[in-house]
Write an enzyme that holds these catalytic residues in place. Structure first.
Site, PDB file in Angstrom:
ATOM      1  CB  VAL A  11      -2.615   6.988  -6.473  1.00  0.00           C
ATOM      2  CG1 VAL A  11      -2.255   7.432  -7.881  1.00  0.00           C
ATOM      3  CG2 VAL A  11      -2.912   5.499  -6.463  1.00  0.00           C
ATOM      4  CD  GLU A 151       0.713   4.507 -10.835  1.00  0.00           C
ATOM      5  OE1 GLU A 151       1.023   5.528 -11.449  1.00  0.00           O
ATOM      6  OE2 GLU A 151       1.456   3.505 -10.796  1.00  0.00           O
ATOM      7  CG  PHE A 152      -0.879  -0.442 -13.998  1.00  0.00           C
ATOM      8  CD1 PHE A 152      -2.014  -1.216 -14.200  1.00  0.00           C
ATOM      9  CD2 PHE A 152      -0.547   0.495 -14.957  1.00  0.00           C
ATOM     10  CE1 PHE A 152      -2.793  -1.059 -15.336  1.00  0.00           C
ATOM     11  CE2 PHE A 152      -1.317   0.662 -16.099  1.00  0.00           C
ATOM     12  CZ  PHE A 152      -2.446  -0.121 -16.291  1.00  0.00           C
ATOM     13  CG  LEU A 153       0.861   2.980  -7.196  1.00  0.00           C
ATOM     14  CD1 LEU A 153       0.304   2.557  -5.854  1.00  0.00           C
ATOM     15  CD2 LEU A 153       1.510   4.341  -7.070  1.00  0.00           C
ATOM     16  NE  ARG A 154       3.182  -4.752  -7.322  1.00  0.00           N
ATOM     17  CZ  ARG A 154       4.171  -5.602  -7.551  1.00  0.00           C
ATOM     18  NH1 ARG A 154       3.959  -6.898  -7.400  1.00  0.00           N
ATOM     19  NH2 ARG A 154       5.370  -5.186  -7.911  1.00  0.00           N
ATOM     20  CG  ASN A 208      -7.148  -3.355 -10.667  1.00  0.00           C
ATOM     21  OD1 ASN A 208      -5.980  -3.690 -10.827  1.00  0.00           O
ATOM     22  ND2 ASN A 208      -7.483  -2.280  -9.985  1.00  0.00           N
ATOM     23  N   GLY A 253      -6.613 -18.081  -0.261  1.00  0.00           N
ATOM     24  CA  GLY A 253      -6.652 -17.458   1.058  1.00  0.00           C
ATOM     25  C   GLY A 253      -8.019 -16.913   1.411  1.00  0.00           C
ATOM     26  CB  CYS A 260      -7.646  -1.355  -6.152  1.00  0.00           C
ATOM     27  SG  CYS A 260      -6.755   0.199  -5.914  1.00  0.00           S
ATOM     28  NE  ARG A 327      -8.164   3.101   1.053  1.00  0.00           N
ATOM     29  CZ  ARG A 327      -7.691   3.922   0.118  1.00  0.00           C
ATOM     30  NH1 ARG A 327      -8.455   4.854  -0.398  1.00  0.00           N
ATOM     31  NH2 ARG A 327      -6.448   3.805  -0.305  1.00  0.00           N
TER      32      ARG A 327
END
Ligand code: NAD
Length: 433
Positions: A11, A151-154, A208, A253, A260, A327
């Site tokens: 991040v 933060e919402f980035l992937r 999340n 899946g 996260c 992770r």
């Protein structure tokens, strides 16, 4: 603006490089001296598409530099983002020692007004603690503001997510902080949701948790599909076209993983408990996710009977495609469980093998998917990398000892593989197996 980002991981680095690209002067700081030394030499410690180029470009333009000194970062910037890790403690609570440590350091090095922004994902009320800690350790009376800007980035598409966000959330308590952050984000031209700090902190955990909820929900549906011979992909398609539901995060899946969702779900359960609320729904989300791995193992046993001494070829280690992040990756738990039962493991991942080599023992790391297939009793798909979608199945069939595929991400068409002579086992697709 002069900005520093403390914590130069996935991040922090992306945030720093992107703010620099927008024309700000940015210092990315970290207490990992080796990481900073590498960054100064242009070596990026993570795999994130486009990041290396973006960093190099902004370093060259003298808008981005790296430092292992928090004092340097605090001294030379008006806005300080905290982007250190907030991993899970053993009991599931968020470990906020990094945040506290940085807060003390900022306080001790502040000489004039600073805006301190929580970028890390933290439990609600962390902002209160930040304010209290900074006030306690500050040397003399200096004005400061604390804000929350989750933060919402992937990972895998982090730069694009940062530059083109659905929305920007800023939790503020002063006009000054609101103005500074609104101006900073103006060039992105995205909707800005302004709230108080606690609401902003909650928005991140709620997002999340909700996404994890969607994944566990469709995984629960996949279990029912398996029992009755329905196809979870068809069910998900039918659900996803409903605008109130949406199609994303409805892929059944092996379950969610990564740095996260698992820790944020745990931390949300824990903070709710502390606040006197039993978040039973989230506990169920977590349980379904855990059970999903047993479900995959059971599928392997359904075709192999005994796993001991069998070779399982695993495709994919990273918790999702286009990243090297392992992770809390489901692959690690699955490999561990298979090894415990005496299986031999061959594995290939396009990006995550270096990181996995530090963790996995007695695993054969292969050069490509075909080397994984050679001599394996079964192929197990764990991560949906594009290159696994386009395999030469005639070759795969020749190389495998038995033509068995357990598709933990439902990336193949069951009927197509069946026609080619495979025993195909998907998730919630019994109707087509
Ligand atoms: P990361 O582990 O990749 O990076 C964290 C960095 O902080 C490391 O480089 C570490 O050395 C540094 N650090 C730790 N303690 C420090 C200290 N006291 N002083 C200076 N540096 C210190 O973590 P990440 O994935 O970048 O996540 C950071 C935060 O952002 C977490 O709270 C995470 O939940 C949140 N987040 C992550 C993502 C993601 O996709 N990775 C997305 C949104 C939010």
């Amino acid at each position: 603006m002069n900005i520093s980002i403390i914590g130069s991981g996935y991040v922090g680095l992306v945030t720093g490089a992107c703010f620099a690209e927008l024309g700000n002067r940015v210092i990315c700081a970290d207490n990992d001296i080796k990481k900073i030394a590498h960054l100064k030499k242009g070596i990026i410690p993570i795999y994130e598409p486009g990041l290396e180029e973006l960093v190099a470009h902004n370093v060259k333009k003298k808008r981005l530099r790296f430092s292992s000194s928090i004092k340097d970062a605090v001294k030379n910037s008006e806005i300080i983002f905290i982007a250190v890790g907030t991993p899970a403690l053993e009991n599931g609570e968020a470990d906020l020692t990094g945040i506290e440590n940085v807060a003390r350091n900022i306080a001790m090095n502040m000489t004039s007004y600073r805006l301190i922004v929580e970028k890390s994902t933290v439990p609600v009320e962390t902002g209160e603690w930040l304010k209290r800690t900074i006030s306690t350790y500050i040397k003399r009376k200096i004005e400061f503001d604390v804000a929350s800007n989750p933060e919402f980035l992937r990972e895998g598409q982090a730069i694009n997510d940062f530059m083109h966000p659905d929305r920007i959330v800023i939790g503020v308590e002063s006009k000054r902080a609101k103005e500074v952050l609104t101006n900073l984000y103006k060039p992105l031209n995205a909707p800005i949701v302004t709230t108080n700090i606690k609401s902003a902190e909650l928005i991140k955990h709620a997002c999340n948790a909700f996404l994890a909820n969607k994944i566990s929900f469709i995984n629960a549906i996949s279990r029912i599909c398996d029992k009755v011979g329905a196809d979870v992909k068809e069910v998900a398609d039918g659900m996803g076209l409903d605008k109130r539901i949406g199609a994303s995060f409805l892929n059944a899946g092996v379950g969610y993983g990564g740095s996260c969702f698992p820790k944020d779900v745990d931390a949300f359960i824990k903070i709710s408990e502390k606040l006197g609320y039993d978040f039973a729904l989230l506990k169920a989300v977590k349980n379904i996710n855990e059970e999903q791995k047993d479900f995959i193992l059971k599928k392997l046993k359904d075709i192999l009977w005994i796993v001991k001494d069998k070779t399982i070829g695993v495709l994919g280690l990273s918790f999702k495609p286009n990243t090297d992040d392992i992770r809390n990756a489901p692959s690690l738990d699955l490999i561990n469980a298979l090894q415990t039962e005496g299986a031999k493991i061959k594995v290939y991942d396009p990006q995550a093998m270096e990181k996995a080599k530090g963790i996995l023992r007695q695993v054969r790391f292969c050069q490509d998917p075909y080397e994984v297939c050679r001599g394996s009793d079964c192929l197990l798909i764990v991560t949906e990398w594009d290159e696994f979608k386009e395999l030469d199945f005639a070759k795969v069939k020749k190389l495998l000892k038995r033509p068995f595929i357990v598709d933990g991400r439902n990336i193949y068409e069951p009927q197509k593989l069946k026609k080619q002579g495979f025993t195909y086992i998907g998730i919630g697709r019994k109707g087509y197996e």
